[in-house]
Design a protein around this motif. Structure first.
Motif, PDB file in Angstrom:
ATOM      1  N   SER A   1      37.888  38.583 -34.202  1.00  5.88           N
ATOM      2  CA  SER A   1      39.165  39.304 -34.077  1.00  5.88           C
ATOM      3  C   SER A   1      39.669  39.194 -32.641  1.00  5.88           C
ATOM      4  O   SER A   1      39.394  40.074 -31.810  1.00  5.88           O
TER       5      SER A   1
ATOM      6  N   ASP B   1      42.387  39.842 -31.290  1.00  5.40           N
ATOM      7  CA  ASP B   1      43.263  40.929 -30.841  1.00  5.40           C
ATOM      8  C   ASP B   1      42.561  42.279 -30.740  1.00  5.40           C
ATOM      9  O   ASP B   1      43.219  43.320 -30.634  1.00  5.40           O
ATOM     10  N   ASP B   2      41.238  42.283 -30.773  1.00  7.79           N
ATOM     11  CA  ASP B   2      40.470  43.522 -30.600  1.00  7.79           C
ATOM     12  C   ASP B   2      40.562  43.932 -29.129  1.00  7.79           C
ATOM     13  O   ASP B   2      39.807  43.474 -28.275  1.00  7.79           O
ATOM     14  N   ARG B   3      41.502  44.805 -28.814  1.00 10.14           N
ATOM     15  CA  ARG B   3      41.797  45.152 -27.417  1.00 10.14           C
ATOM     16  C   ARG B   3      40.625  45.855 -26.739  1.00 10.14           C
ATOM     17  O   ARG B   3      40.328  45.616 -25.572  1.00 10.14           O
TER      18      ARG B   3
ATOM     19  N   ARG C   1      37.943  43.320 -25.830  1.00 13.67           N
ATOM     20  CA  ARG C   1      38.378  42.429 -24.745  1.00 13.67           C
ATOM     21  C   ARG C   1      38.383  43.170 -23.405  1.00 13.67           C
ATOM     22  O   ARG C   1      37.978  42.616 -22.378  1.00 13.67           O
TER      23      ARG C   1
ATOM     24  N   TYR D   1      45.452  38.461 -20.931  1.00 11.87           N
ATOM     25  CA  TYR D   1      45.637  38.421 -22.388  1.00 11.87           C
ATOM     26  C   TYR D   1      46.087  39.794 -22.891  1.00 11.87           C
ATOM     27  O   TYR D   1      47.004  39.897 -23.714  1.00 11.87           O
TER      28      TYR D   1
ATOM     29  N   SER E   1      49.768  40.396 -24.546  1.00 11.37           N
ATOM     30  CA  SER E   1      49.798  40.637 -25.993  1.00 11.37           C
ATOM     31  C   SER E   1      50.502  41.945 -26.343  1.00 11.37           C
ATOM     32  O   SER E   1      51.033  42.087 -27.449  1.00 11.37           O
ATOM     33  N   ASP E   2      50.512  42.892 -25.419  1.00 14.86           N
ATOM     34  CA  ASP E   2      51.186  44.181 -25.673  1.00 14.86           C
ATOM     35  C   ASP E   2      51.739  44.719 -24.346  1.00 14.86           C
ATOM     36  O   ASP E   2      51.168  45.632 -23.745  1.00 14.86           O
TER      37      ASP E   2
END
Length: 409
Positions: A351, A353-355, A358, A380, A384-385
């Motif tokens: 995953s 996008d697992d903030r 990360r 990243y 991403s957000d």
């Protein structure tokens, strides 16, 4: 696993070692012929892997083209060639400094060997992680082999076991349990028999003496030792139920993982009556305790109020990620940031996008002074957000990394 090695020599001498420690050294001239075999007895029966016999073990067969390619890519790590007599004489002519020069070169070769070992380990881990990601890539939950995916987690840290042997072992356990089912038994009766057979008769149980040991997260060792964590024992229960045509899912409550069976008709209820009635059509299994429980007991295990819990099936991908997060925590307890990073790498491969994972990896990189890698993860997260309220502390850390010389990609 214990490593057993037996050598039978021509003069009748028999040498036996366990874990490279010689335990038997006898001469028996009567054993001049016969066959090689293995003997297993008692319950649970012993298991063997990598059984080989020969006059001389051959090396692994590899493609010459692959060897050439690897050596070309790692030519700066290549080994030194053997020397002939003429070359030896030239070294002798150097004089008294020659031994020290050879010793220095020997140390250099050792370092090159270590580098190759590290590279081999990293490549193997990446290949296993890629296989794990692929095993979870199906959109249909039924197509995901949860036991295989869980075994691949163990394979990341331990290459020395045959994964297919454990899939076959699960098949054998299911067949043994199936033989205990009465001819006209229903699903509820079979679930209860499965619980009794697995936990009472076969002795699978929760690990209480060393709960946080990594072995409890390795499915192969859980199946060998018959003890594990709530999540690993639940996975085994789920997979055995699947082999017995019983639809059991994972129930990932906070702080305690369970397994859950629901009658097929409960899935057809309208939404208004779903919450009120599903409890009447479900069986909750606490694999760690080896018993069937109700929702009240499940709430007690979590320490939360029953109305705060969602009794919904956990997707298989989330189950695997929860296993990996357990290993991240264990590695943190052991102050092993390298293993923490490896498990976080795996979560992010599954995953990206697992903030949380990360950000956690970025902080580990930062502590280890791997600033460019830390910066890459932070960038990243920011990209991403961009509007996330969590970004301000990330920007502060990013500026600090830039000031310390990290280069943005």
């Amino acid at each position: 696993w214990n490593l057993l090695h037996v050598r039978f020599e021509e003069n009748g001498r028999i040498l036996c070692s366990v874990n490279k420690q010689l335990v038997i050294d006898v001469i028996d001239l009567e054993k001049e012929g016969g066959f090689i075999g293995l003997c297993k007895f008692r319950e649970p029966t012993a298991s063997f892997r990598n059984f080989r016999f020969a006059k001389r073990f051959s090396s692994s067969q590899v493609k010459p083209k692959s060897v050439f390619k690897l050596r070309k890519l790692t030519r700066n790590l290549s080994a030194h060639r053997a020397l002939g007599e003429a070359d030896l004489q030239q070294i002798l002519d150097i004089g008294k400094t020659a031994p020290q020069m050879l010793q220095d070169y020997s140390e250099e070769l050792k370092q090159r060997s270590d580098d190759l070992q590290k590279l081999s380990k990293e490549i193997r881990e990446r290949l296993v992680i890629a296989e794990l990601v692929e095993s979870l890539s199906y959109s249909d939950e039924k197509s995901i082999d949860l036991l295989k995916s869980a075994l691949l987690i163990a394979r990341i840290d331990n290459e020395h076991f045959n994964l297919n042997d454990y899939l076959k072992k699960a098949d054998a356990l299911a067949d043994q349990i199936k033989s205990e089912f009465p001819k006209h038994s229903n699903d509820e009766q079979r679930i209860k028999i499965l619980v009794s057979q697995l936990f009472n008769e076969m002795g699978f149980h929760g690990s209480t003496l060393d709960f946080h040991h990594r072995s409890n997260s390795y499915m192969n060792e859980v199946m060998d030792d018959r003890e594990g964590l709530p999540i690993t024992l639940s996975i085994l229960f789920i997979e055995l139920a699947d082999r017995l045509n019983l639809k059991v899912t994972g129930l990932g409550l906070p702080g305690h993982f369970l397994a859950m069976y629901r009658k097929p008709q409960s899935l057809e209820l309208d939404q208004e009556n779903l919450t009120r009635n599903t409890a009447k059509h479900e069986i909750i299994i606490d694999a760690f305790g080896g018993k069937i429980i109700d929702r009240q007991e499940a709430a007690r295990l979590t320490g939360l109020a029953i109305e705060d819990l969602a009794f919904e099936p956990s997707p298989k991908k989330e189950i695997i990620k929860r296993m990996l997060r357990n290993l991240v925590q264990v590695a943190g307890r052991e102050k092993d940031p390298i293993s923490q990073t490896r498990y976080l790498d795996t979560i992010l491969a599954i995953s990206p996008d697992d903030r949380y994972s990360r950000a956690q990896r970025a902080m580990i990189y930062y502590i280890r002074e791997e600033f460019e890698r830390a910066l890459s993860d932070i960038d990243y997260l920011l990209e991403s957000d961009p509007e996330s309220p969590e970004n301000q502390p990330l920007r502060v850390i990013r500026n600090r990394l830039i000031n310390q010389g990290a280069a943005a990609f």
